[in-house]
Design an enzyme around this catalytic site. Sequence first.
Site, mmCIF file in Angstrom:
data_model
loop_
_atom_site.group_PDB
_atom_site.id
_atom_site.type_symbol
_atom_site.label_atom_id
_atom_site.label_comp_id
_atom_site.label_asym_id
_atom_site.label_seq_id
_atom_site.Cartn_x
_atom_site.Cartn_y
_atom_site.Cartn_z
ATOM 1 N N SER A 61 91.298 97.061 26.627
ATOM 2 C CA SER A 61 90.834 97.375 28.143
ATOM 3 C C SER A 61 89.362 97.358 27.998
ATOM 4 O O SER A 61 88.861 97.438 29.155
ATOM 5 C CB SER A 61 91.226 98.715 28.096
ATOM 6 O OG SER A 61 92.631 98.878 27.967
ATOM 7 N N HIS A 71 99.902 105.824 36.672
ATOM 8 C CA HIS A 71 98.782 106.756 37.112
ATOM 9 C C HIS A 71 98.666 107.314 38.249
ATOM 10 O O HIS A 71 97.799 108.010 39.020
ATOM 11 C CB HIS A 71 97.497 105.774 36.787
ATOM 12 C CG HIS A 71 97.047 105.522 35.475
ATOM 13 N ND1 HIS A 71 96.614 106.208 34.534
ATOM 14 C CD2 HIS A 71 97.588 104.579 34.731
ATOM 15 C CE1 HIS A 71 96.516 105.779 33.351
ATOM 16 N NE2 HIS A 71 97.301 104.495 33.358
ATOM 17 N N CYS A 82 93.602 102.093 33.917
ATOM 18 C CA CYS A 82 95.104 101.845 34.322
ATOM 19 C C CYS A 82 95.218 100.419 34.462
ATOM 20 O O CYS A 82 94.498 99.731 34.932
ATOM 21 C CB CYS A 82 95.234 102.371 36.005
ATOM 22 S SG CYS A 82 96.689 101.679 37.002
#
Lengths: 381, 622
Positions: free
Chosen positions: B330, B375, B389
């Site tokens: 991420s 989320h 997310c």
Amino acid sequence: MSTQDFLRRLPSMGQGFGRRDRFQQRFHVDLLLILLLLLTAVFGLVVLYSASGQSMPNVQRQAVYFVIALGTMLTVAQIPVHVMRRFAIWFYLGTVLVLVLVLLVGVGAKGAQRWLSIGGFRFQPSELMKLAMPLAIAAYLSQRMLPPVFKHVLWSLVLVVIPTLLIVRQPDLGTSILVASSGLVVLFFAGLRWRYIVGAFFALLASVWPLWQFVLQDYQKRRVITLFDPEQDRLGAGWNIIQSKTAIGSGGTSGKGWLQGTQSQLDFLPEGHTDFVVAVLAEEFGLYGILVLLGLYTLIIMRGMLIALRSQDSFGRLVAASITFTFFVYIFVNVGMVAGLLPVVGVPLPLISQGGTAIISIMAGFGILMAIATERRRVTR
Amino acid sequence: MSEARRFKDHHREERIFLSRLIVVAVLVALMMGVLVMRYYGLQVTHHQVYATQSDRNRVHLQPIPPTRGLIYDRNGVLLADNRPSYTLSVVRERVGDLEATLELLQRLVDVTPSDIDRFYDQLHQRRRPFEAIPLRYRLNEKEIARLAVNEYRLDGVEVDAQLVRHYPYGKLFAHTVGYVGRISEQDVARFDEDDFKRYSGTHSIGKIGLERQYERILLGQVGHQNVETNARGRVLRVLDRTPPVPGQDLVLHMDIRLQEVATEAMAGRRGAVVALDVKTGGVLAAVSVPSYDPNLFVTGISFTDYNALNTSLDIPLFNRFIQGQYPAGSTLKPIIGLAGLHHEIVDTDHWVRDPGYYRLPGDDRLYRDWRRRGHGPRVDMKQAMVESCDVYYYDLAHRMGVDLMHEFGARFGLGARTGIDIPTERAGIWPSRDWKRRARGLPWFPGDNLNMAIGQGDVLTTPLQLAVSTAALATRGVRLRPQVVQSVGEVPQLAQVDDVVTLKDEHWDFMFDAMADVVHGTRGTAQGIRRGLDYRIAGKTGTAQVVAIPQGEEYDSEALLERHRDHALFVAFAPEDNPQIAVAVIVENAESGAGVAAPVARKIFDAHLRERYLGADSGGQP
């Protein structure tokens, strides 16, 4: 008579110097010879100082040897010639005995057994033979009809061969050559017939092969091979010759100057203070230095020959001529080998190379020469 | 007796003797003449030949190796110096029987068989005659004494003080500074004529790291001296001398304190840390752990030592920050997000529903979010950044497509070598349609977009690339080339701009804010490190699935399990309002970017900023 006649033809060397002559007669010295020997020895010490890496102790020790040698010479000169003649053969036999002893109980160095150690003092009996040989053969022949007949030649050869072989066995090729030549030259001066000489020459040629095959040691063969092709083993056997030739050649006409010889000062030259000392001389003093040295030697040889010529009987003549000629052989072999003319056989340069035994035996030889020179003349013949 | 005399003819004897004497006199004269001729020949005719020979004999040209340049960190702390060390070397030309000499040496000092092997290797390489070849380094006093006593039978054996490279901090800088080692056959194979000259007298060469990269600069120029030697090679006098020019010193951007802090913060785990000065691109810290002691290599590493390093499961010789290629996870979300904003695929108000998975239109396959329950029903970009997310980004990637993502990411340095001044850097993979066709022989599938956006699938990045791209974020689009070396000699190395990404200020502001909330927001994934912060950190956590074990070998099952866990990542810069330093941290198999990687970055920020820019409490060094 005829001797006297001959001498009269050489006025400067005649007997016109009454007082000095009497002095020389009385103390059994030859002042001219001593002067020449001194000059050569001093020259030698100067070269040695440089050759030994500027080591004063070395020079001092050699000077002491020279003084001892001088003393030996003067002592020997006092021995009456007829005594020498009478005891020559015993001296010879005794020396042969000692040579045998060397082979049995001698002290070795560098693969050779040349020394006899008596109470901490080491000496080289082969040096004695350089004197005993001419004395013995001269004593033997001078009592025979001259020129010698075949039988006497044969006996003389036996006298020459025995010690020569003993010395070869040590092994010491250089000294054996000198010893043999000091005996053979007596035969020559005694009038050995030319046909014998020519015959012997061819016999010698024929014996080269067996000599090479059976007698010479490996190290001696290597030396001979090295002489003819030193490049073959540049860093090994050929090193000495290459380096000494380089030293000599780079010296040029007038040399690099005293203590300036790079070959010798930088340790390239092996044995620079002993057998190869002449290379140092040639490097630092150039061709002029060589000429001076050879000139001095030539004068000494001329003086020796004159003494031989003036001698009253065959014994004196033969001994004096032999000693003088052996002195020359020394010079020729040494100076020749250092320049790559002859195999490296380990002959020191007389009066100059460092070492005690050699200089003492050489000077003792000159002592004999002086004894002969100053032998009281008999009024009548 | 008297009878014999009676028959003797004295006159005849005298006559014969005289004639023989004349013969001998002539002979002597002739032979003396021969001697004189011989000496005349040597000394006059061929004088020039022997004079030259004599000069060559005594004068040798000796190379004088230059002193290798030193390496300092930014504070002037010496990282690589040269220490005198007694070296035993052998001049082949002066040794009679080499084997016997080596045997004797083995009895006198500690010489290992591998020393002997190396010696022979070097002996058989091209070299100048009479050059000394080192056999043993670092002799101790006892060994020197033993050699001195036996000198007389060790012709051609030399003991001399040489300068040998030393790395005082050992492991700490192994992967940046690198090391020098003996010149090997492979090195020689690359040599040109000038190199042979350049390295005469020098026995070592930079093998890796800065030592290799800056080899020419560090090496200096070889000097020469003509020396007079004796026949045994002992130098008696120096005739003339061209002094060597010492190598130039290097001053690094690196800060030993940060390096120490970063290494310590890794606490024995495997991984890498890179910290960049965002204003210059200077590398402040670069850690790859575990590391190794470069000093082992300087004079030749022993087989056992090398084997241990080389077969270790932890691959300490592997430079993780430039060679380690990890999925970025991420940590790429800020860049992807900016790409979406820039290309107006989304705006900051755009939201998606995140039920915990994403489904491509017309595809049954579920692309899961890392949080199983999702989320929430309305996730906008900021929340997607802060909580990381995945579904939001799946959606964004699907809308944006690979081409825009690739182009945008590439401008931040993804998928290409950064050009750092340390050799052996790898490029990683930042996929494109082209790349996939070439590398995989497959077309680009829509699912690939989704993996790419969350830094998985084919995406591979080096920790350095992550640091560079993070620094480019911090500078609002100015991508600087990372540089380890600050100045060579006295000359500063200028910062080099590789790219400038121009975006709207509001987009930068938004992303800075979002990244700051990752740390400072109550729902931020890295909020665990915010306690006690007196400056703002903008960061992004990441977790990378381990696709393949690097250089997989026979791992025992427990180790295998441990090594299958996810890598923990964290990228960040600080202070958020005036960025100074960007950091990328990857901790292998540590699972939680927030829990493990972020604290490492925090420690580095503290160490760097508290003193230098915030002036505050840490007050240690001046």
